[in-house]
Write an enzyme that holds these catalytic residues in place. Sequence first.
Site, short mmCIF file in Angstrom:
data_model
loop_
_atom_site.label_atom_id
_atom_site.label_comp_id
_atom_site.label_asym_id
_atom_site.label_seq_id
_atom_site.Cartn_x
_atom_site.Cartn_y
_atom_site.Cartn_z
N TYR A 106 34.97 75.75 30.36
CA TYR A 106 36.02 74.93 30.97
C TYR A 106 37.37 75.15 30.28
CZ TYR A 106 38.91 70.76 31.59
OH TYR A 106 39.97 69.92 31.80
N1 UPG Z 1 30.07 61.49 25.36
C1 UPG Z 1 28.93 60.77 25.03
N2 UPG Z 1 28.20 60.24 26.04
C2 UPG Z 1 28.54 60.36 27.36
C3 UPG Z 1 29.71 61.08 27.68
C4 UPG Z 1 30.44 61.63 26.65
O1 UPG Z 1 28.60 60.62 23.86
O2 UPG Z 1 27.82 59.84 28.23
C5 UPG Z 1 30.88 62.07 24.25
C6 UPG Z 1 31.22 63.53 24.46
O3 UPG Z 1 30.18 64.35 24.01
C7 UPG Z 1 32.51 63.67 23.65
C8 UPG Z 1 33.15 62.27 23.75
O4 UPG Z 1 32.11 61.39 24.17
O5 UPG Z 1 32.20 63.94 22.31
C9 UPG Z 1 34.30 62.19 24.76
O6 UPG Z 1 33.84 62.66 26.01
P1 UPG Z 1 34.72 62.54 27.35
O7 UPG Z 1 35.16 61.15 27.54
O8 UPG Z 1 33.94 63.18 28.45
O9 UPG Z 1 36.01 63.40 27.02
P2 UPG Z 1 36.20 64.90 26.47
O10 UPG Z 1 34.92 65.60 26.26
O11 UPG Z 1 37.14 64.75 25.32
O12 UPG Z 1 36.92 65.66 27.70
C10 UPG Z 1 37.95 65.00 28.42
C11 UPG Z 1 37.87 65.45 29.88
C12 UPG Z 1 38.30 66.87 30.07
C13 UPG Z 1 39.68 67.03 29.44
C14 UPG Z 1 39.60 66.65 27.98
C15 UPG Z 1 40.97 66.76 27.34
O13 UPG Z 1 36.56 65.25 30.39
O14 UPG Z 1 38.35 67.17 31.46
O15 UPG Z 1 40.13 68.33 29.58
O16 UPG Z 1 39.18 65.30 27.86
O17 UPG Z 1 40.89 66.57 25.98
#
Ligand code: UPG
Length: 340
Positions: free
Chosen positions: A154
Amino acid sequence: MSADVHNGVESAGRAVVTGAAGFIGSHLVEALRRSGTNVVGIDRKSSWATGEIPPSAELGSLHAIRADLVSADLSACLENAATVFHLAALPGVRPSWTQFPEYLHCNVLATQRLMDACVRASVPRVVMASSSSVYGGAEGTMSEEDLPRPLSPYGVTKLAAERLALAFAARRDAALSVSALRFFTVYGPGQRPDMFIGRVIRATLENKPIEVYGDGTQIRDFVHVSDIVRALMLAAATPDKGSSVLNIGTGRVASMNEVLALTGELTGRTPDARYGPARIGDVRATTADIGRARSRLGFTARTELRAGLATQIEWARQSLARTSPHETASSAQMAPTHRS
Ligand code: UPG
């Protein structure tokens, strides 16, 4: 919205928003129309029906077009466009390992087609959504000067999209400037259901468990969608005619465990966190260097995490009440539940 932003966008004329039905796009379309701007909104989602809403005393018009950027007749969509906000993308880090052709289609091919059409249509400015995912696993604050080293497919497609847009802007025959805004982790009302904050809130309100990927100590620079919309409007209104890449974050961070604790405080219920393995491609930490956005756009984020979370909790409560009125009415009468 401040008067200068309002006037900047309005005087610039018609705005085109790709990804208009998405999380950030829908907030942006609303803000643009409130500022009196006429909007062409493009999205491929089935919920986005092609149609026309005329302007009113309070709101600019909306011409909704349901189309895929890769196959649409973009010259018609871009006619008289002063600003194109390119937000359409396939987001999310984790599914990109298994759905790469879709990510290529939505993030790279779509951007190439749109930029080509923007040059042909002499669009003067493109403001596009990039992502902090382009940085990869950098330690400490992420600066626009850093060499991007994305850790997920991504992130690679978002970096490709950003560089493609900048390459089009640099063409000798293009009179076009690009602002690529590297959004950090965006949250707020309407957040995508696969993201952490939304999942935590929903699970907590429904008394269901939430899986935390890893030990919850990973940190993110969480930025509220209202700040993102303000940054987009400021980038459209800037008198600077050059192209640029800008971080849009808060410069502050919170761990997933802190989000769980705050959600507990704000809802009066303890989230039932179940810890599992960290996901491949997820970075440990993101923190925005916010200096460039401050100096070039006059942008600093205004919404603190606690206040921002409260807006998303309120929105989630309302959405849940709409989908399951009986359940929510009875759970509203329940005393806060605390799990160990
Ligand atoms: N996570 C969990 N459980 C869940 C979903 C997520 O532990 O059910 C964790 C995930 O592994 C990560 C953190 O929570 O470590 C944050 O996840 P998320 O809220 O999905 O955000 P990111 O992975 O930081 O990605 C987001 C967007 C992406 C964008 C990015 C910019 O999904 O599209 O480009 O932020 O930093």
